[in-house]
Every structure is written in C-alpha cells, then in structure tokens.
Design a protein around this motif. Sequence first.
Motif, PDB file in Angstrom:
ATOM      1  N   GLU A  73     -36.120  32.911 -52.900  1.00 51.57           N
ATOM      2  CA  GLU A  73     -36.898  31.685 -53.083  1.00 51.57           C
ATOM      3  C   GLU A  73     -35.981  30.464 -53.108  1.00 51.57           C
ATOM      4  OE1 GLU A  73     -40.094  29.297 -53.226  1.00 51.57           O
ATOM      5  OE2 GLU A  73     -40.122  31.468 -52.885  1.00 51.57           O
ATOM      6  N   GLU A  74     -34.842  30.571 -53.775  1.00 47.25           N
ATOM      7  CA  GLU A  74     -33.876  29.476 -53.799  1.00 47.25           C
ATOM      8  C   GLU A  74     -33.370  29.166 -52.392  1.00 47.25           C
ATOM      9  OE1 GLU A  74     -30.679  30.059 -56.603  1.00 47.25           O
ATOM     10  OE2 GLU A  74     -32.074  30.648 -58.185  1.00 47.25           O
ATOM     11  N   MET A  75     -33.134  30.207 -51.605  1.00 46.41           N
ATOM     12  CA  MET A  75     -32.662  29.998 -50.226  1.00 46.41           C
ATOM     13  C   MET A  75     -33.738  29.320 -49.385  1.00 46.41           C
ATOM     14  SD  MET A  75     -29.951  32.962 -49.389  1.00 46.41           S
ATOM     15  CE  MET A  75     -29.793  32.263 -47.821  1.00 46.41           C
ATOM     16  N   ARG A  76     -34.990  29.703 -49.578  1.00 49.94           N
ATOM     17  CA  ARG A  76     -36.077  29.057 -48.828  1.00 49.94           C
ATOM     18  C   ARG A  76     -36.136  27.572 -49.152  1.00 49.94           C
ATOM     19  NH1 ARG A  76     -40.836  33.383 -49.750  1.00 49.94           N
ATOM     20  NH2 ARG A  76     -39.933  35.020 -48.478  1.00 49.94           N
ATOM     21  N   LYS A  77     -36.002  27.253 -50.454  1.00 45.77           N
ATOM     22  CA  LYS A  77     -36.024  25.851 -50.857  1.00 45.77           C
ATOM     23  C   LYS A  77     -34.841  25.098 -50.253  1.00 45.77           C
ATOM     24  CE  LYS A  77     -38.433  26.523 -55.242  1.00 45.77           C
ATOM     25  NZ  LYS A  77     -38.307  26.464 -56.715  1.00 45.77           N
ATOM     26  N   ALA A  78     -33.664  25.738 -50.251  1.00 46.34           N
ATOM     27  CA  ALA A  78     -32.476  25.090 -49.689  1.00 46.34           C
ATOM     28  C   ALA A  78     -32.633  24.857 -48.195  1.00 46.34           C
ATOM     29  CB  ALA A  78     -31.241  25.948 -49.965  1.00 46.34           C
ATOM     30  N   ILE A  79     -33.208  25.802 -47.483  1.00 49.15           N
ATOM     31  CA  ILE A  79     -33.427  25.657 -46.040  1.00 49.15           C
ATOM     32  C   ILE A  79     -34.419  24.534 -45.777  1.00 49.15           C
ATOM     33  CG2 ILE A  79     -34.398  26.781 -43.997  1.00 49.15           C
ATOM     34  CD1 ILE A  79     -33.141  29.411 -45.062  1.00 49.15           C
ATOM     35  N   ALA A  80     -35.489  24.513 -46.574  1.00 50.09           N
ATOM     36  CA  ALA A  80     -36.484  23.453 -46.408  1.00 50.09           C
ATOM     37  C   ALA A  80     -35.868  22.088 -46.694  1.00 50.09           C
ATOM     38  CB  ALA A  80     -37.668  23.710 -47.328  1.00 50.09           C
ATOM     39  N   SER A  81     -35.030  22.004 -47.703  1.00 47.88           N
ATOM     40  CA  SER A  81     -34.354  20.750 -48.034  1.00 47.88           C
ATOM     41  C   SER A  81     -33.414  20.335 -46.907  1.00 47.88           C
ATOM     42  CB  SER A  81     -33.578  20.912 -49.346  1.00 47.88           C
ATOM     43  OG  SER A  81     -32.808  19.767 -49.614  1.00 47.88           O
ATOM     44  N   PHE A  82     -32.691  21.288 -46.351  1.00 46.55           N
ATOM     45  CA  PHE A  82     -31.774  20.991 -45.244  1.00 46.55           C
ATOM     46  C   PHE A  82     -32.537  20.481 -44.024  1.00 46.55           C
ATOM     47  CE2 PHE A  82     -29.461  22.313 -41.419  1.00 46.55           C
ATOM     48  CZ  PHE A  82     -28.283  21.597 -41.596  1.00 46.55           C
ATOM     49  N   LYS A  83     -33.670  21.128 -43.729  1.00 48.66           N
ATOM     50  CA  LYS A  83     -34.468  20.713 -42.576  1.00 48.66           C
ATOM     51  C   LYS A  83     -35.028  19.312 -42.791  1.00 48.66           C
ATOM     52  CE  LYS A  83     -35.930  25.207 -40.811  1.00 48.66           C
ATOM     53  NZ  LYS A  83     -37.090  26.100 -40.579  1.00 48.66           N
ATOM     54  N   ALA A  84     -35.401  18.997 -44.049  1.00 44.01           N
ATOM     55  CA  ALA A  84     -36.008  17.701 -44.334  1.00 44.01           C
ATOM     56  C   ALA A  84     -34.974  16.577 -44.369  1.00 44.01           C
ATOM     57  CB  ALA A  84     -36.757  17.759 -45.654  1.00 44.01           C
ATOM     58  N   THR A  85     -33.799  16.833 -44.938  1.00 36.22           N
ATOM     59  CA  THR A  85     -32.819  15.759 -45.129  1.00 36.22           C
ATOM     60  C   THR A  85     -31.636  15.836 -44.172  1.00 36.22           C
ATOM     61  OG1 THR A  85     -31.570  17.024 -46.765  1.00 36.22           O
ATOM     62  CG2 THR A  85     -33.366  15.638 -47.587  1.00 36.22           C
ATOM     63  N   GLY A  86     -31.372  16.970 -43.628  1.00 38.38           N
ATOM     64  CA  GLY A  86     -30.221  17.134 -42.754  1.00 38.38           C
ATOM     65  C   GLY A  86     -28.926  17.294 -43.528  1.00 38.38           C
ATOM     66  N   LYS A  87     -29.006  17.287 -44.844  1.00 37.29           N
ATOM     67  CA  LYS A  87     -27.819  17.451 -45.680  1.00 37.29           C
ATOM     68  C   LYS A  87     -27.821  18.849 -46.298  1.00 37.29           C
ATOM     69  CE  LYS A  87     -27.579  12.627 -47.065  1.00 37.29           C
ATOM     70  NZ  LYS A  87     -27.596  11.711 -48.200  1.00 37.29           N
ATOM     71  N   MET A  88     -26.622  19.360 -46.480  1.00 37.68           N
ATOM     72  CA  MET A  88     -26.476  20.675 -47.105  1.00 37.68           C
ATOM     73  C   MET A  88     -26.765  20.538 -48.596  1.00 37.68           C
ATOM     74  SD  MET A  88     -25.945  23.551 -45.977  1.00 37.68           S
ATOM     75  CE  MET A  88     -24.851  24.813 -45.535  1.00 37.68           C
ATOM     76  N   PRO A  89     -27.723  21.284 -49.131  1.00 37.63           N
ATOM     77  CA  PRO A  89     -28.004  21.205 -50.569  1.00 37.63           C
ATOM     78  C   PRO A  89     -26.919  21.902 -51.380  1.00 37.63           C
ATOM     79  CG  PRO A  89     -29.416  22.829 -49.568  1.00 37.63           C
ATOM     80  CD  PRO A  89     -28.634  22.180 -48.445  1.00 37.63           C
ATOM     81  N   GLU A  90     -26.831  21.521 -52.656  1.00 32.98           N
ATOM     82  CA  GLU A  90     -25.884  22.185 -53.541  1.00 32.98           C
ATOM     83  C   GLU A  90     -26.379  23.576 -53.840  1.00 32.98           C
ATOM     84  OE1 GLU A  90     -24.643  20.082 -57.022  1.00 32.98           O
ATOM     85  OE2 GLU A  90     -24.773  18.141 -56.005  1.00 32.98           O
ATOM     86  N   ILE A  91     -25.458  24.510 -53.777  1.00 30.12           N
ATOM     87  CA  ILE A  91     -25.827  25.900 -54.011  1.00 30.12           C
ATOM     88  C   ILE A  91     -25.527  26.246 -55.458  1.00 30.12           C
ATOM     89  CG2 ILE A  91     -25.390  28.295 -53.380  1.00 30.12           C
ATOM     90  CD1 ILE A  91     -24.617  27.283 -50.589  1.00 30.12           C
ATOM     91  N   ALA A  92     -26.535  26.716 -56.166  1.00 27.97           N
ATOM     92  CA  ALA A  92     -26.360  27.115 -57.555  1.00 27.97           C
ATOM     93  C   ALA A  92     -25.660  28.469 -57.596  1.00 27.97           C
ATOM     94  CB  ALA A  92     -27.710  27.203 -58.259  1.00 27.97           C
ATOM     95  N   ALA A  93     -24.958  28.709 -58.673  1.00 25.46           N
ATOM     96  CA  ALA A  93     -24.286  30.005 -58.862  1.00 25.46           C
ATOM     97  C   ALA A  93     -25.344  31.092 -58.967  1.00 25.46           C
ATOM     98  CB  ALA A  93     -23.416  29.973 -60.108  1.00 25.46           C
ATOM     99  N   PRO A  94     -25.089  32.240 -58.362  1.00 23.38           N
ATOM    100  CA  PRO A  94     -26.090  33.331 -58.423  1.00 23.38           C
ATOM    101  C   PRO A  94     -26.301  33.809 -59.860  1.00 23.38           C
ATOM    102  CG  PRO A  94     -24.072  34.088 -57.355  1.00 23.38           C
ATOM    103  CD  PRO A  94     -23.905  32.626 -57.631  1.00 23.38           C
ATOM    104  N   ALA A  95     -27.561  34.088 -60.149  1.00 26.26           N
ATOM    105  CA  ALA A  95     -27.918  34.601 -61.494  1.00 26.26           C
ATOM    106  C   ALA A  95     -27.515  36.056 -61.598  1.00 26.26           C
ATOM    107  CB  ALA A  95     -29.409  34.435 -61.715  1.00 26.26           C
ATOM    108  N   LYS A  96     -27.032  36.443 -62.760  1.00 22.53           N
ATOM    109  CA  LYS A  96     -26.643  37.844 -62.963  1.00 22.53           C
ATOM    110  C   LYS A  96     -27.490  38.464 -64.022  1.00 22.53           C
ATOM    111  CE  LYS A  96     -21.959  37.547 -61.324  1.00 22.53           C
ATOM    112  NZ  LYS A  96     -20.586  37.820 -61.579  1.00 22.53           N
TER     113      LYS A  96
END
Length: 96
Positions: A73-96
């Motif tokens: 879900e986080e990746m989907r949001k990041a892809i959607a953000s990238f498509k909308a803004t053209g900027k690479m979103p900040e990637i959060a540390a993976p949850a453990k």
Amino acid sequence: MGRLLTGGLIVAIVAALLFFLYSSSYRTRIEEQTQQTSQLNAELLKLQSENEQLKAELAKVQGEQNILAAQNEEMRKAIASFKATGKMPEIAAPAK
C-alpha cells in the motif's frame, strides 16, 4: 443311573471347555482393543501437537502477509505521488 451321571459329567466338561475358550478369546479381544485405544490416543496427541505447531506457523505467515500488504500500500501511494508530482517521494523505513 451311571450312564446319566457320565453323560451329565461329559456335558459339564464340554460346557466348561467352551466357557474357557470363550472367555479366553474375550480377554484377547479386550487386550487388543486396549492396545488399539492406546495407539489411537498416542496418535491423537501427536496430531494435536502438530496442529498447534501449524497454527503457530500460520499466525507467523499471516503476520508477514499483513506487513507485506502494508508495504504494498505504501508503494502504491509512492507511485501515485510520483506520477502526480514527478518527484521521488521519501521512502519510509520498512516496518518490522
């Protein structure tokens, strides 16, 4: 009278022999059933133990599935953000 007593004695001996054979086979059957019951109880305990192990493994897999779903879900949001803004979103540390 002697024939009657002899005949009665023979019938009593035959009846006692038949009773002995029947009771012997009955005891043998009970011993076999007791042994079979013990074997089935041992198998039941083994299967219950295995069931508990499988439940624990299933819970672990389901936990991993939930983590992967959240990451997806986080990746989907990041892809959607990238498509909308053209900027690479900040990637959060993976949850453990």
